[in-house]
Design a protein around this motif. Structure first.
Motif, PDB file in Angstrom:
ATOM      1  N   GLY A   1       0.799  -1.216   0.000  1.00  0.00           N
ATOM      2  CA  GLY A   1       0.000   0.000   0.000  1.00  0.00           C
ATOM      3  C   GLY A   1       0.830   1.263   0.000  1.00  0.00           C
ATOM      4  N   ARG A   2       2.105   1.154   0.366  1.00  0.00           N
ATOM      5  CA  ARG A   2       2.994   2.313   0.342  1.00  0.00           C
ATOM      6  C   ARG A   2       3.285   2.760  -1.086  1.00  0.00           C
ATOM      7  N   ILE A   3       3.220   1.828  -2.040  1.00  0.00           N
ATOM      8  CA  ILE A   3       3.497   2.132  -3.435  1.00  0.00           C
ATOM      9  C   ILE A   3       2.232   2.529  -4.180  1.00  0.00           C
ATOM     10  N   SER A   4       1.161   1.771  -3.957  1.00  0.00           N
ATOM     11  CA  SER A   4      -0.109   2.018  -4.640  1.00  0.00           C
ATOM     12  C   SER A   4      -1.246   1.810  -3.656  1.00  0.00           C
ATOM     13  N   LEU A   5      -2.006   2.857  -3.394  1.00  0.00           N
ATOM     14  CA  LEU A   5      -3.120   2.742  -2.459  1.00  0.00           C
ATOM     15  C   LEU A   5      -4.170   1.786  -2.999  1.00  0.00           C
ATOM     16  N   ALA A   6      -4.440   1.858  -4.296  1.00  0.00           N
ATOM     17  CA  ALA A   6      -5.444   0.970  -4.903  1.00  0.00           C
ATOM     18  C   ALA A   6      -5.039  -0.488  -4.736  1.00  0.00           C
TER      19      ALA A   6
ATOM     20  N   GLY B   1       4.212   2.932  11.012  1.00  0.00           N
ATOM     21  CA  GLY B   1       2.892   3.508  10.801  1.00  0.00           C
ATOM     22  C   GLY B   1       2.750   4.056   9.393  1.00  0.00           C
ATOM     23  N   TRP B   2       3.820   4.672   8.883  1.00  0.00           N
ATOM     24  CA  TRP B   2       3.829   5.189   7.513  1.00  0.00           C
ATOM     25  C   TRP B   2       3.791   4.040   6.505  1.00  0.00           C
ATOM     26  N   LEU B   3       4.540   2.965   6.803  1.00  0.00           N
ATOM     27  CA  LEU B   3       4.613   1.823   5.895  1.00  0.00           C
ATOM     28  C   LEU B   3       3.277   1.091   5.791  1.00  0.00           C
ATOM     29  N   PHE B   4       2.597   0.898   6.940  1.00  0.00           N
ATOM     30  CA  PHE B   4       1.342   0.147   6.968  1.00  0.00           C
ATOM     31  C   PHE B   4       0.106   1.045   6.993  1.00  0.00           C
ATOM     32  N   ARG B   5       0.268   2.301   6.654  1.00  0.00           N
ATOM     33  CA  ARG B   5      -0.853   3.244   6.752  1.00  0.00           C
ATOM     34  C   ARG B   5      -2.055   2.786   5.944  1.00  0.00           C
ATOM     35  N   ALA B   6      -1.833   2.377   4.708  1.00  0.00           N
ATOM     36  CA  ALA B   6      -2.941   1.935   3.858  1.00  0.00           C
ATOM     37  C   ALA B   6      -3.625   0.710   4.449  1.00  0.00           C
ATOM     38  N   ALA B   7      -2.842  -0.233   4.984  1.00  0.00           N
ATOM     39  CA  ALA B   7      -3.407  -1.450   5.567  1.00  0.00           C
ATOM     40  C   ALA B   7      -4.222  -1.131   6.814  1.00  0.00           C
TER      41      ALA B   7
ATOM     42  N   VAL C   1      -5.792   1.766   7.592  1.00  0.00           N
ATOM     43  CA  VAL C   1      -7.042   2.431   7.218  1.00  0.00           C
ATOM     44  C   VAL C   1      -7.981   1.452   6.520  1.00  0.00           C
ATOM     45  N   THR C   2      -7.407   0.551   5.714  1.00  0.00           N
ATOM     46  CA  THR C   2      -8.238  -0.427   5.018  1.00  0.00           C
ATOM     47  C   THR C   2      -8.975  -1.325   5.989  1.00  0.00           C
ATOM     48  N   LEU C   3      -8.305  -1.770   7.047  1.00  0.00           N
ATOM     49  CA  LEU C   3      -8.954  -2.643   8.027  1.00  0.00           C
ATOM     50  C   LEU C   3     -10.125  -1.933   8.695  1.00  0.00           C
ATOM     51  N   ILE C   4      -9.931  -0.674   9.057  1.00  0.00           N
ATOM     52  CA  ILE C   4     -11.011   0.105   9.669  1.00  0.00           C
ATOM     53  C   ILE C   4     -12.178   0.260   8.688  1.00  0.00           C
ATOM     54  N   PHE C   5     -11.851   0.632   7.463  1.00  0.00           N
ATOM     55  CA  PHE C   5     -12.863   0.827   6.428  1.00  0.00           C
ATOM     56  C   PHE C   5     -13.569  -0.484   6.098  1.00  0.00           C
ATOM     57  N   LEU C   6     -12.817  -1.583   6.095  1.00  0.00           N
ATOM     58  CA  LEU C   6     -13.379  -2.894   5.767  1.00  0.00           C
ATOM     59  C   LEU C   6     -14.394  -3.335   6.812  1.00  0.00           C
ATOM     60  N   VAL C   7     -14.051  -3.191   8.076  1.00  0.00           N
ATOM     61  CA  VAL C   7     -14.986  -3.556   9.142  1.00  0.00           C
ATOM     62  C   VAL C   7     -16.248  -2.709   9.059  1.00  0.00           C
TER      63      VAL C   7
ATOM     64  N   ILE D   1      -8.291   0.319  15.301  1.00  0.00           N
ATOM     65  CA  ILE D   1      -8.000   1.735  15.511  1.00  0.00           C
ATOM     66  C   ILE D   1      -6.886   1.934  16.540  1.00  0.00           C
ATOM     67  N   VAL D   2      -7.090   1.391  17.732  1.00  0.00           N
ATOM     68  CA  VAL D   2      -6.139   1.606  18.814  1.00  0.00           C
ATOM     69  C   VAL D   2      -4.914   0.707  18.663  1.00  0.00           C
ATOM     70  N   GLY D   3      -5.165  -0.583  18.389  1.00  0.00           N
ATOM     71  CA  GLY D   3      -4.054  -1.529  18.298  1.00  0.00           C
ATOM     72  C   GLY D   3      -3.058  -1.171  17.218  1.00  0.00           C
ATOM     73  N   THR D   4      -3.549  -0.953  16.003  1.00  0.00           N
ATOM     74  CA  THR D   4      -2.645  -0.609  14.909  1.00  0.00           C
ATOM     75  C   THR D   4      -2.070   0.792  15.067  1.00  0.00           C
ATOM     76  N   GLY D   5      -2.835   1.687  15.715  1.00  0.00           N
ATOM     77  CA  GLY D   5      -2.340   3.051  15.905  1.00  0.00           C
ATOM     78  C   GLY D   5      -1.193   3.116  16.881  1.00  0.00           C
ATOM     79  N   LEU D   6      -1.288   2.359  17.979  1.00  0.00           N
ATOM     80  CA  LEU D   6      -0.239   2.366  18.988  1.00  0.00           C
ATOM     81  C   LEU D   6       0.906   1.431  18.632  1.00  0.00           C
ATOM     82  N   PHE D   7       0.582   0.326  17.986  1.00  0.00           N
ATOM     83  CA  PHE D   7       1.597  -0.682  17.661  1.00  0.00           C
ATOM     84  C   PHE D   7       1.495  -1.073  16.179  1.00  0.00           C
ATOM     85  N   PRO D   8       1.905  -0.201  15.269  1.00  0.00           N
ATOM     86  CA  PRO D   8       1.777  -0.497  13.835  1.00  0.00           C
ATOM     87  C   PRO D   8       2.512  -1.760  13.408  1.00  0.00           C
ATOM     88  N   LEU D   9       3.542  -2.149  14.168  1.00  0.00           N
ATOM     89  CA  LEU D   9       4.263  -3.381  13.845  1.00  0.00           C
ATOM     90  C   LEU D   9       3.350  -4.595  13.912  1.00  0.00           C
TER      91      LEU D   9
END
Length: 239
Positions: free
Chosen positions: A40-45, A140-146, A148-154, A206-214
């Motif tokens: 997702g860092r290369i292509s959001l789509a 967080g920058w690397l997995f940003r798309a993932a 947001v996608t998880l939040i949007f998907l749920v 939201i909280v888990g990925t936000g605090l611990f993006p790893l």
């Protein structure tokens, strides 16, 4: 044999048992998913599509390792991939298209239509300022798309189709419309416990990925396995 009570705690226990059935399989899947989610860092789509497919195939992997549903042979795995992957991909493409529409409307409204193309490819592949902020910020920058996608998907699954649509289509052979109505009926029949599960999933997303993006790939697996565990349990009680 007497059926166990439908509770969120029982779903968590069932999910942990599934994760313990084939730890080698889950570890391999976690490594593959980590690579896919970083695209997702290369292509959001492409990132949206791969992240969605990864999440939905986690549900399929849980069905595969479930000793009550599968003999876990190589032939069963291949058959599962051939039948489940197209469904996961079609749902992922629909989610990406919905996201594209929202983004296009926002970019046009804000007077920045040129940014629509960045949805397909992000020319800023490396943000040098991120490297100066620490490991957590970089992940967080690397997995940003993932993330947001998880939040949007749920949110999309619970709003426009149903939380159990995917397992109903892949595990029980329902079509899109049938899965939507039956899934909503199943959720309504066990409204209280399903609400706890969705709240927990949102919390992790939201909280888990936000605090611990790893932990983003691991959180994908936990939420997906919990979805399957709840579906399998409700299916035994719902008629």
């Amino acid at each position: 044999m007497k059926q166990s009570e439908v509770t969120f705690l029982n779903w968590v226990k069932a999910g942990l048992r599934l994760l313990g059935c084939r730890p080698g399989v889950w570890l391999s899947y976690l490594l593959v998913m980590t690579v896919l989610l970083s695209v997702g860092r290369i292509s959001l789509a492409l990132g949206i599509i791969l992240s969605t497919v990864s999440f939905l195939m986690t549900v399929s992997m849980a069905a595969y390792v479930d000793p009550e549903q599968s003999n876990q042979s190589c032939k069963v795995f291949i058959k599962m991939m051939r039948s489940h992957l197209p469904v996961a991909f079609s749902m992922a493409v629909m989610l990406a298209l919905c996201w594209l529409v929202f983004r296009a409307v926002f970019n046009v409204y804000s007077g920045e239509p040129e940014k629509i193309m960045s949805f397909f490819f992000d020319w800023q592949l490396v943000d040098q300022s991120i490297f100066d902020q620490g490991v957590r910020e970089y992940l967080g920058w690397l997995f940003r798309a993932a993330i947001v996608t998880l939040i949007f998907l749920v949110l999309m699954l619970t709003s426009f189709v149903s939380w159990f649509s995917y397992p109903l289509m892949t595990c029980q052979g329902f079509n899109w419309v049938q899965a939507k109505h039956r899934g909503k009926a199943m959720t309504q029949a066990f409204h209280g416990v399903c609400q706890k599960q969705l709240a927990f999933s949102f919390f992790l997303a939201i909280v888990g990925t936000g605090l611990f993006p790893l932990l983003t790939p691991l959180i994908y697996i936990v939420v997906g396995v919990l979805l399957y565990a709840s579906f399998a349990d409700i299916s035994r009680h719902y008629s």
